[in-house]
Design a protein around this motif. Structure first.
Motif, PDB file in Angstrom:
ATOM      1  N   GLY A   8     -31.292  17.022 -28.367  1.00  0.00           N
ATOM      2  CA  GLY A   8     -30.623  15.781 -28.740  1.00  0.00           C
ATOM      3  C   GLY A   8     -31.585  14.618 -28.665  1.00  0.00           C
ATOM      4  O   GLY A   8     -32.657  14.724 -28.068  1.00  0.00           O
ATOM      5  N   ALA A  12     -29.239  11.029 -25.118  1.00  0.00           N
ATOM      6  CA  ALA A  12     -28.073  11.859 -25.468  1.00  0.00           C
ATOM      7  C   ALA A  12     -27.365  12.418 -24.240  1.00  0.00           C
ATOM      8  O   ALA A  12     -26.223  12.860 -24.332  1.00  0.00           O
ATOM      9  CB  ALA A  12     -28.496  12.996 -26.397  1.00  0.00           C
ATOM     10  N   ALA A 113     -27.007  21.314 -29.048  1.00  0.00           N
ATOM     11  CA  ALA A 113     -27.382  19.935 -29.392  1.00  0.00           C
ATOM     12  C   ALA A 113     -26.264  18.973 -29.008  1.00  0.00           C
ATOM     13  O   ALA A 113     -25.092  19.237 -29.269  1.00  0.00           O
ATOM     14  CB  ALA A 113     -27.654  19.844 -30.885  1.00  0.00           C
ATOM     15  N   ASP A 115     -24.611  15.568 -29.800  1.00  0.00           N
ATOM     16  CA  ASP A 115     -24.548  14.657 -30.927  1.00  0.00           C
ATOM     17  C   ASP A 115     -24.025  13.292 -30.460  1.00  0.00           C
ATOM     18  O   ASP A 115     -22.909  13.207 -29.958  1.00  0.00           O
ATOM     19  CB  ASP A 115     -23.583  15.279 -31.949  1.00  0.00           C
ATOM     20  N   VAL A 116     -24.858  12.256 -30.596  1.00  0.00           N
ATOM     21  CA  VAL A 116     -24.469  10.908 -30.157  1.00  0.00           C
ATOM     22  C   VAL A 116     -24.948   9.893 -31.209  1.00  0.00           C
ATOM     23  O   VAL A 116     -26.114   9.917 -31.595  1.00  0.00           O
ATOM     24  CB  VAL A 116     -25.110  10.558 -28.781  1.00  0.00           C
ATOM     25  N   PRO A 117     -24.066   9.000 -31.676  1.00  0.00           N
ATOM     26  CA  PRO A 117     -24.483   8.014 -32.678  1.00  0.00           C
ATOM     27  C   PRO A 117     -25.531   7.033 -32.129  1.00  0.00           C
ATOM     28  O   PRO A 117     -25.548   6.752 -30.927  1.00  0.00           O
ATOM     29  CB  PRO A 117     -23.203   7.257 -33.030  1.00  0.00           C
ATOM     30  N   GLN A 118     -26.340   6.527 -33.071  1.00  0.00           N
ATOM     31  CA  GLN A 118     -27.488   5.682 -32.687  1.00  0.00           C
ATOM     32  C   GLN A 118     -27.134   4.449 -31.877  1.00  0.00           C
ATOM     33  O   GLN A 118     -27.847   4.093 -30.934  1.00  0.00           O
ATOM     34  CB  GLN A 118     -28.216   5.230 -33.949  1.00  0.00           C
ATOM     35  N   LEU A 155     -35.985  16.415 -35.191  1.00  0.00           N
ATOM     36  CA  LEU A 155     -34.795  16.963 -35.852  1.00  0.00           C
ATOM     37  C   LEU A 155     -35.046  18.295 -36.569  1.00  0.00           C
ATOM     38  O   LEU A 155     -34.199  19.191 -36.520  1.00  0.00           O
ATOM     39  CB  LEU A 155     -34.193  15.905 -36.782  1.00  0.00           C
ATOM     40  N   ALA A 158     -34.038  21.645 -34.987  1.00  0.00           N
ATOM     41  CA  ALA A 158     -32.666  22.176 -35.059  1.00  0.00           C
ATOM     42  C   ALA A 158     -32.575  23.235 -36.154  1.00  0.00           C
ATOM     43  O   ALA A 158     -31.976  24.305 -35.954  1.00  0.00           O
ATOM     44  CB  ALA A 158     -31.679  21.046 -35.306  1.00  0.00           C
ATOM     45  N   ASN A 169     -23.751  22.698 -32.185  1.00  0.00           N
ATOM     46  CA  ASN A 169     -23.682  21.254 -32.026  1.00  0.00           C
ATOM     47  C   ASN A 169     -22.447  20.878 -31.204  1.00  0.00           C
ATOM     48  O   ASN A 169     -21.399  21.483 -31.370  1.00  0.00           O
ATOM     49  CB  ASN A 169     -23.586  20.619 -33.409  1.00  0.00           C
ATOM     50  N   ASN A 171     -20.183  17.428 -29.422  1.00  0.00           N
ATOM     51  CA  ASN A 171     -20.003  15.986 -29.367  1.00  0.00           C
ATOM     52  C   ASN A 171     -20.478  15.464 -28.003  1.00  0.00           C
ATOM     53  O   ASN A 171     -19.914  15.830 -26.975  1.00  0.00           O
ATOM     54  CB  ASN A 171     -18.518  15.664 -29.598  1.00  0.00           C
TER      55      ASN A 171
END
Ligand code: ADP
Length: 190
Positions: A8, A12, A113, A115-118, A155, A158, A169, A171
Motif C-alpha cells: 500500500g 496506508a 494491499a 486501499d486508501v484514497p490520497q 504500483l 501489484a 485488495n 479497504n
C-alpha cells in the motif's frame, strides 16, 4: 508457514497492521523502512547512504535494499514466516525476493494491499509527522514525492503478484480492528 507482502502507499497503515499480525500469527516483521531507520539511528554506513534518499522521499537503490533483506532472511532462523512491509517496492525487488525465498525453499503466500484514497493518506502522514520525527513526514512536498514515487515505481508490483494469482485488495479506511479482521480472513484462506 505464511510469507505475506503487506502492500500500500505511504500512510496506508502497513506498520499498524503488521504489529497486530505478528502477534496473531507469530510471524517475523520485516519492514525495510524500520531497518533503514535503525541504521540511520546507529549512524552506520548503510544508514548514511539511505538517509539522503529517504529524507527526500525517494527510493533507496534496489541493490542496497535487496542485500539488506537477504541478510535479514538468512539470519532469521526458525521463523513461522515473514510479513514484508514496505518491500518489495519495485518489480526488480519482487523478482529478487522470489529468487531469495526459493533458496530457502520458501515462497510468497500472497500480497494484501491496503486501499486508501490520497487525501486521507496526506492527512494521516501529516498527523504522524507531529510525533514521528521523520524528516519525510514533515512537509507537503516530500509527502507528494512519496505518493508519486509509489504510483510510478511501486504500483506495478501489484500486477506482478496479480499475474501469479496472489493479489488481494482490502479497504484500508475504517476501524483498525475491522481492517485487521479483513486481513486475517484473507490469510486464513491461504
Ligand atoms: P512509508 O511507507 O510511510 O513511506 P517506510 O518506512 O516504508 O515509510 O519507508 C520510508 C523510506 O525508506 C522510503 O521513502 C524509502 O526512501 C526507504 N525505503 C523503505 N523501503 C524501501 C524499499 N523497499 N526500496 C527502496 N527504498 C525503501
Amino acid at each position: 508457514m505464511y510469507n505475506i507482502v503487506l502492500f500500500g502507499p505511504p500512510g496506508a497503515g502497513k506498520g499498524t497492521q503488521s504489529e497486530k499480525l505478528i502477534q496473531q500469527y507469530g510471524l517475523t516483521h520485516l519492514s525495510t523502512g524500520d531497518l533503514f531507520r535503525k541504521h540511520l539511528g546507529e549512524g552506520t554506513e548503510l544508514g548514511l547512504l539511505a538517509k539522503k534518499y529517504m529524507n527526500e522521499g525517494h527510493l533507496v537503490p534496489d541493490e542496497v535494499v535487496i542485500k539488506m533483506v537477504e541478510e535479514k532472511i538468512s539470519e532469521t532462523k526458525d521463523s513461522k514466516g515473514f510479513i514484508f512491509d514496505g518491500f518489495p517496492r519495485t518489480t526488480a525487488q519482487a523478482e529478487a525476493l522470489d529468487e531469495m525465498l526459493s533458496h530457502h525453499d520458501l515462497e510468497i503466500s500472497g500480497m494484501i494491499a491496503l486501499d486508501v484514497p490520497q487525501d486521507i493518506l496526506r492527512e494521516r502522514i501529516k498527523e504522524r509527522g507531529k510525533t514521528s520525527q521523520r524528516a519525510d513526514d514533515q512537509d507537503d512536498e516530500k509527502i507528494s514525492t512519496r505518493i508519486q514515487v509509489y504510483l510510478n515505481e511501486t504500483l506495478p508490483v501489484a500486477s506482478y503478484y496479480e499475474k501469479q494469482g496472489k493479489f488481494q485488495n482490502i479497504n484500508g479506511v475504517g476501524e483498525i480492528n475491522e481492517i485487521f479482521n479483513q486481513i486475517t480472513s484473507v490469510i486464513d484462506s491461504y
